[in-house]
Design a protein around this motif. Structure first.
Motif, PDB file in Angstrom:
ATOM      1  N   ASP A 169       0.856  -1.186   0.000  1.00  0.00           N
ATOM      2  CA  ASP A 169       0.000   0.000   0.000  1.00  0.00           C
ATOM      3  C   ASP A 169       0.894   1.238   0.000  1.00  0.00           C
ATOM      4  O   ASP A 169       1.599   1.487   0.973  1.00  0.00           O
ATOM      5  N   PRO A 170       0.898   2.015  -1.087  1.00  0.00           N
ATOM      6  CA  PRO A 170       1.817   3.157  -1.156  1.00  0.00           C
ATOM      7  C   PRO A 170       1.580   4.199  -0.064  1.00  0.00           C
ATOM      8  O   PRO A 170       2.494   4.925   0.307  1.00  0.00           O
ATOM      9  N   GLN A 171       0.348   4.278   0.456  1.00  0.00           N
ATOM     10  CA  GLN A 171       0.080   5.241   1.525  1.00  0.00           C
ATOM     11  C   GLN A 171       0.488   4.716   2.885  1.00  0.00           C
ATOM     12  O   GLN A 171       0.758   5.477   3.801  1.00  0.00           O
ATOM     13  N   LYS A 172       0.481   3.400   3.016  1.00  0.00           N
ATOM     14  CA  LYS A 172       0.797   2.802   4.306  1.00  0.00           C
ATOM     15  C   LYS A 172       1.528   1.480   4.063  1.00  0.00           C
ATOM     16  O   LYS A 172       0.969   0.397   4.288  1.00  0.00           O
TER      17      LYS A 172
ATOM     18  N   ASN B  67      -3.531  12.825   5.484  1.00  0.00           N
ATOM     19  CA  ASN B  67      -2.763  11.670   5.965  1.00  0.00           C
ATOM     20  C   ASN B  67      -1.538  11.393   5.088  1.00  0.00           C
ATOM     21  O   ASN B  67      -1.305  10.263   4.663  1.00  0.00           O
ATOM     22  N   HIS B  69      -0.573  12.445   2.000  1.00  0.00           N
ATOM     23  CA  HIS B  69      -0.512  12.594   0.543  1.00  0.00           C
ATOM     24  C   HIS B  69      -1.584  13.549   0.021  1.00  0.00           C
ATOM     25  O   HIS B  69      -2.637  13.702   0.626  1.00  0.00           O
ATOM     26  N   LYS B  84      -8.324   3.314   8.305  1.00  0.00           N
ATOM     27  CA  LYS B  84      -7.008   2.933   7.786  1.00  0.00           C
ATOM     28  C   LYS B  84      -5.864   3.471   8.645  1.00  0.00           C
ATOM     29  O   LYS B  84      -4.891   2.776   8.899  1.00  0.00           O
ATOM     30  N   PHE B  85      -5.975   4.747   9.047  1.00  0.00           N
ATOM     31  CA  PHE B  85      -4.837   5.384   9.730  1.00  0.00           C
ATOM     32  C   PHE B  85      -5.085   5.627  11.224  1.00  0.00           C
ATOM     33  O   PHE B  85      -4.168   6.010  11.936  1.00  0.00           O
ATOM     34  N   GLN B 209       0.107   8.342  -9.230  1.00  0.00           N
ATOM     35  CA  GLN B 209      -0.553   7.646  -8.124  1.00  0.00           C
ATOM     36  C   GLN B 209      -1.616   8.523  -7.462  1.00  0.00           C
ATOM     37  O   GLN B 209      -2.680   8.046  -7.091  1.00  0.00           O
ATOM     38  N   TYR B 210      -1.331   9.826  -7.290  1.00  0.00           N
ATOM     39  CA  TYR B 210      -2.210  10.670  -6.476  1.00  0.00           C
ATOM     40  C   TYR B 210      -3.083  11.636  -7.269  1.00  0.00           C
ATOM     41  O   TYR B 210      -3.878  12.358  -6.674  1.00  0.00           O
TER      42      TYR B 210
END
Lengths: 290, 322
Positions: A169-172, B67, B69, B84-85, B209-210
């Motif tokens: 997971d690129p974010q995490k 978070n 990005h 998730k976070f 990606q973003y």
């Protein structure tokens, strides 16, 4: 437990400049019972530069690598994040679009080859974190690296683009952190762990590349790292070989040893520093390897 | 569900240090980050600054760092972030100077955009309308940009070199260079091939990606580079680098590091690499030129190259640009 066996694609860097990564991988896989079969015909993936030159040619040449693995009836395992990204991206495009698969196959037919579009590719990191399994890996550890604070350096190409890679997971991201823990060491948290090492522009815009390398290293050091570990030989080239240039540019001593993933695993499995070819690194790991 | 939103507050005009402030809100299923911000500004702190307009991911105003990005606040829901976070941390976009709280100065973003001349310049007035849907498809993605700045915020090259053109402007450049009606593609590519231009992209993949609109700026940069090479704009380190890699694969099927350094940098700059080379050699790391073994089945690789060379030649003969 299924026997793990792969068509082995070390990538060009680990055939020459980072051949210590190749040697360590072979020894580690032997110790873990992961079978690697060489691919004598495999060509270079192009590292993105071939895509810059001609996307369609790059598709065809990457299809040729998958076609060879197909004749071996094996999935491919690489130890290079850039190979992973380039080959996975080509594979995604050929899976998503029949016309692109046909395009590649038209070129392959001139060489008497064919690719079904169904090939699979993985990285040593993913195999350890998932297919082999973290629990089983930690049971194989005879020398837990409990004294080491290790900064994981994922870099770019094991994480992005996630629609082609699909695993982490690129974010995490978690795979490299989890392997470090399984080896008994302590992962260090820092923002730069998913960022770029600068390698792609070493020969194009050296000033930017070297500053980038330095920024990642200095951040890891500031967060208390004793060393870095990376799943990518190109990241290793910049973080280790270019570290001296980065120090000069930043005007400060950094002195952080950088391990290839397989080297860190090997040390925890009880393989020697000599077997792991640690003297091939420009930044000495002498002080931190026990 | 009661949750905490941590927001980075700054007021550079006051010369105060930035700090994180936590706001407690009732989050409901489907609530977006933007809805939470509007609620806070309405009920808790009217001085909280952030940009917004359409609330439906069309205007591109509300991009911020969520978070870690860059994403659109109107397009990101609170509860999945919490799951998730465990928290929601809001910061302004990176790579830009902060004006106040979650607002950044986008002037450099617009300057970069203007520098690529984002308008069509057909060679003559009659040639303005002809375009097939197939031609349009080649630039389709690059037209979807809403100028939110997420890609430039995530760009690792821009993080180090503020003069780099950046993914947003380069994707926009492809929108016009890839347009079959454009008359000055070569001139534009010449300009983009200079320092801080399209060859300075580090291929980190963050932009693609973003991007909230799937513009895929990295793909646009690759297409710009290919077009430049095909047009013979190769007198720069970036194009030479790509060409030497391609030739190395054509010759031995794999990367020839020594030849590549030499061909990319040229004789004089390669001389400057000698002290570094000696250090590498001491650790057995100097790539050896000339004795590089080629892969098995080179005849196959050569046959594949040949099909593409013939394709290129046919295109040239028929007079069309690639």
């Amino acid at each position: 437990m299924v026997n793990l066996k792969y068509a082995y694609y070390p990538g060009c860097a680990s055939k020459e400049i980072t051949k210590e990564a190749d040697k360590a991988t072979r020894l580690v896989c032997e110790a873990l019972g992961i079978e690697l079969v060489d691919m004598p015909k495999a060509n270079c993936c192009g590292a993105g530069l071939l895509t810059d030159y001609d996307y369609e040619l790059s598709l065809a040449l990457n299809a040729r690598i998958f076609a060879e693995a197909e004749t071996m009836s094996l999935d491919i395992l690489t130890i290079c994040s850039t190979c992973l990204m380039v080959m996975s991206s080509a594979n995604r495009d050929m899976k998503n679009s029949e016309s692109e698969l046909n395009l590649a196959n038209n070129a392959l037919s001139s060489a008497g080859l064919h690719y079904s579009g169904k090939g699979k590719l993985t990285h040593l990191l993913w195999v350890l974190a998932k297919d082999y399994g973290l629990e089983k890996l930690s049971k194989k550890v005879v020398k837990p690296l409990t004294w080491l604070k290790v900064a994981p350096f994922y870099g770019c190409h094991s994480l992005r683009p996630s629609d082609a890679l699909g695993m982490d997971d690129p974010q995490k991201p978690w795979t490299l952190d989890a392997v470090i823990k399984a080896l008994g060491a302590q992962p260090v948290e820092y923002k730069g762990k998913t960022k770029c090492c600068g390698f792609q522009i070493d020969l194009v815009a050296e000033d930017t590349a070297v500053k980038m390398t330095g920024k990642r290293l200095i951040e890891a050091k500031t967060r208390g790292a004793d060393c870095l570990v990376t799943p990518c030989p190109f990241c290793h080239i910049n973080l280790d070989n270019y570290q001296g240039l980065a120090e000069k540019k930043a005007g400060q001593k950094i002195g952080l040893p950088v391990f290839h993933l397989a080297q860190l695993v090997g040390l925890a499995l009880g393989l020697s520093a000599e077997d792991m070819s640690l003297t091939r690194h420009l930044v000495s790991a002498e002080g931190i390897v026990r | 569900m009661k949750i905490k939103l941590k927001i980075k507050r700054s007021a550079p005009l006051n010369e105060s240090e930035p700090f994180f402030q936590a706001f407690s809100i009732d989050a409901y299923e489907g609530m977006t980050v933007l809805e939470a911000l509007l609620k806070i500004a309405d009920e808790d702190d009217p001085t909280l600054s952030f940009r917004k307009s359409c609330r439906s991911a069309i205007c591109g105003s509300c991009a911020m760092t969520i978070n870690g990005h860059a994403r659109l606040a109107c397009n990101t829901q609170i509860l999945p972030e919490i799951h998730k976070f465990g928290e929601v941390i809001l910061e302004p976009l990176s790579n830009h100077a902060v004006l106040k709280d979650l607002m950044v100065d986008l002037a450099p973003f617009w300057e970069k955009m203007e520098r690529v001349m984002p308008y069509l310049t057909p060679p003559d007035a009659e040639n303005t309308a002809k375009m097939t849907s197939e031609d349009e498809a080649k630039i389709d993605k690059s037209q979807q940009c809403i100028m939110c700045g997420s890609c430039n915020s995530e760009c690792n090259a821009l993080e180090i070199d503020e003069h780099y053109a950046g993914p947003a402007a380069l994707a926009k450049a492809w929108r016009f260079i890839g347009d079959t009606r454009e008359g000055f593609a070569e001139k534009r590519l010449d300009k983009l091939s200079t320092e801080h231009g399209m060859w300075d992209c580090v291929r980190c993949g963050h932009c693609t990606q973003y991007c909230p609109k799937n513009v895929a700026p990295l793909k646009a940069i690759e297409l710009l580079r290919s077009r430049a090479i095909k047009l013979g704009i190769t007198d720069n380190h970036g194009a030479k680098h790509a060409l030497s890699m391609t030739n190395s694969i054509k010759r031995v099927g794999r990367l020839d590091e020594a030849a590549m350094t030499f061909k990319t940098l040229g004789f004089l700059r390669s001389l400057g690499m000698i002290p570094f080379g000696i250090k590498m050699e001491l650790h057995g790391k100097m790539p050896l030129p000339l004795i590089l073994p080629q892969i098995d089945g080179m005849d196959e690789v050569k046959a594949i190259f040949k099909t593409f060379e013939e394709k290129d030649k046919n295109k040239e003969d028929s007079g069309g640009k690639s």
